[in-house]
Design a protein around this motif. Structure first.
Motif, PDB file in Angstrom:
ATOM      1  N   ALA A 165      25.476  46.928  89.422  1.00  0.00           N
ATOM      2  CA  ALA A 165      25.028  47.826  90.487  1.00  0.00           C
ATOM      3  C   ALA A 165      24.107  47.365  91.163  1.00  0.00           C
ATOM      4  O   ALA A 165      23.249  47.105  92.327  1.00  0.00           O
ATOM      5  CB  ALA A 165      24.521  49.869  90.426  1.00  0.00           C
ATOM      6  N   ASP A 190      28.351  56.757  90.528  1.00  0.00           N
ATOM      7  CA  ASP A 190      29.572  55.990  89.666  1.00  0.00           C
ATOM      8  C   ASP A 190      28.836  55.147  88.454  1.00  0.00           C
ATOM      9  O   ASP A 190      29.598  54.907  87.779  1.00  0.00           O
ATOM     10  CB  ASP A 190      29.861  54.877  91.111  1.00  0.00           C
ATOM     11  N   VAL A 191      27.443  55.061  87.937  1.00  0.00           N
ATOM     12  CA  VAL A 191      26.530  54.389  87.232  1.00  0.00           C
ATOM     13  C   VAL A 191      27.116  55.806  86.083  1.00  0.00           C
ATOM     14  O   VAL A 191      26.931  55.953  84.813  1.00  0.00           O
ATOM     15  CB  VAL A 191      25.441  53.681  87.549  1.00  0.00           C
ATOM     16  N   GLU A 205      26.179  49.477  83.355  1.00  0.00           N
ATOM     17  CA  GLU A 205      26.257  49.448  84.899  1.00  0.00           C
ATOM     18  C   GLU A 205      24.939  49.482  85.670  1.00  0.00           C
ATOM     19  O   GLU A 205      24.943  49.292  86.627  1.00  0.00           O
ATOM     20  CB  GLU A 205      27.201  50.878  84.649  1.00  0.00           C
ATOM     21  N   SER A 208      27.678  49.760  93.505  1.00  0.00           N
ATOM     22  CA  SER A 208      28.110  51.401  92.695  1.00  0.00           C
ATOM     23  C   SER A 208      26.877  51.976  92.873  1.00  0.00           C
ATOM     24  O   SER A 208      25.373  51.305  93.018  1.00  0.00           O
ATOM     25  CB  SER A 208      28.201  51.024  90.796  1.00  0.00           C
ATOM     26  N   ASP A 209      26.915  53.366  93.615  1.00  0.00           N
ATOM     27  CA  ASP A 209      25.398  54.048  93.825  1.00  0.00           C
ATOM     28  C   ASP A 209      24.893  55.137  92.013  1.00  0.00           C
ATOM     29  O   ASP A 209      25.859  54.707  91.571  1.00  0.00           O
ATOM     30  CB  ASP A 209      26.020  54.901  94.878  1.00  0.00           C
TER      31      ASP A 209
END
Length: 194
Positions: free
Chosen positions: A57, A140-141, A53, A136-137
C-alpha cells in the motif's frame, strides 16, 4: 479393574474400557493442540500478511496520484461483475482530465454503475500517466491480513482431523480385539444355552 479391561470411572455406574478413556483423553489433548497451533499459525501469518500489504500500500501511494476527471458517457446501470462483498464492480467508461502539460487526456476508467455523463470522478494514475486502481486503503490491508491468517489455520486443522481419524481407527481396532477376546470367553456359555 474388572475382567476384560473394564473399569469403573469414579462413582459412576457406567462401565468404560480403558481404550475408551485413552481415546477420549487423546482427542481432548489433540483438540487443545490444534487450537493452540491454529492460533499461533494464524497470528504469525496474519502479521506477515499485514506487514506485506502495508508495504504494498505504501508503494502504491508513492507511485500513484489522483486526478479529477469528467465522465464522457453514461455508465451502465448494472455491472455484470460483483466483488467479494456482493457489491457491483465498477464499470469502464471514457473519461477526460487535464494533463500536467495543460492538454486534454482521454482514457477509460472504472466508475460506479449508473454514473452519468458530465459527473466528475477521481481517477488514479500511475507514474506513466495511465489509469490504475486506487492504492489499497486500511480496510483492504486488514482484510488481506485476516484472510492470510484464516488461510493458515487450515493446516493445523487438517492435520488434526487426519490425526483424530488415525486415533479413532487405532482405538476401534483395540476395541474390536477386546470384544473378540470377551466373546471367546462368553460364547461357549451362550452356545450351551441355545
Amino acid at each position: 479393574m474388572h475382567a476384560g479391561g473394564w473399569s469403573r470411572v469414579g462413582g459412576d455406574r457406567a462401565l468404560k474400557r480403558r481404550v475408551d478413556i485413552v481415546e477420549a483423553r487423546l482427542l481432548v489433548l489433540l483438540c487443545a493442540l490444534v487450537v493452540a497451533c491454529a492460533a499461533v499459525f494464524g497470528v504469525i501469518d496474519a502479521m506477515a500478511a499485514l506487514h506485506h500489504e502495508q508495504s504494498v500500500a505504501e508503494q502504491q501511494r508513492a507511485t500513484r496520484h489522483p486526478v479529477r476527471a469528467e465522465i464522457l458517457r453514461d455508465a451502465a446501470e448494472v455491472s455484470p461483475w460483483t466483488d467479494e462483498s456482493g457489491r457491483s464492480e465498477r464499470v469502464p467508461v471514457p473519461v477526460r482530465w487535464t494533463g500536467t502539460d495543460g492538454s486534454d487526456v482521454t482514457a477509460d476508467a472504472r466508475v460506479s454503475p449508473g454514473a452519468k455523463r458530465g459527473e466528475r470522478v477521481e481517477v488514479w494514475l500511475d507514474r506513466t500517466g495511465r489509469t490504475t486502481s486506487a492504492p489499497s486503503d486500511a480496510r483492504d490491508v486488514w482484510a488481506a491480513a485476516v484472510v492470510g491468517g484464516l488461510g493458515s489455520v487450515a493446516v493445523p486443522v487438517g492435520a488434526g482431523a487426519v490425526t483424530g481419524i488415525g486415533i479413532r481407527i487405532v482405538c476401534n481396532r483395540r476395541r474390536s480385539a477386546g470384544w473378540e477376546v470377551e466373546w471367546s470367553r462368553v460364547e461357549p456359555e451362550w452356545s450351551r444355552r441355545a
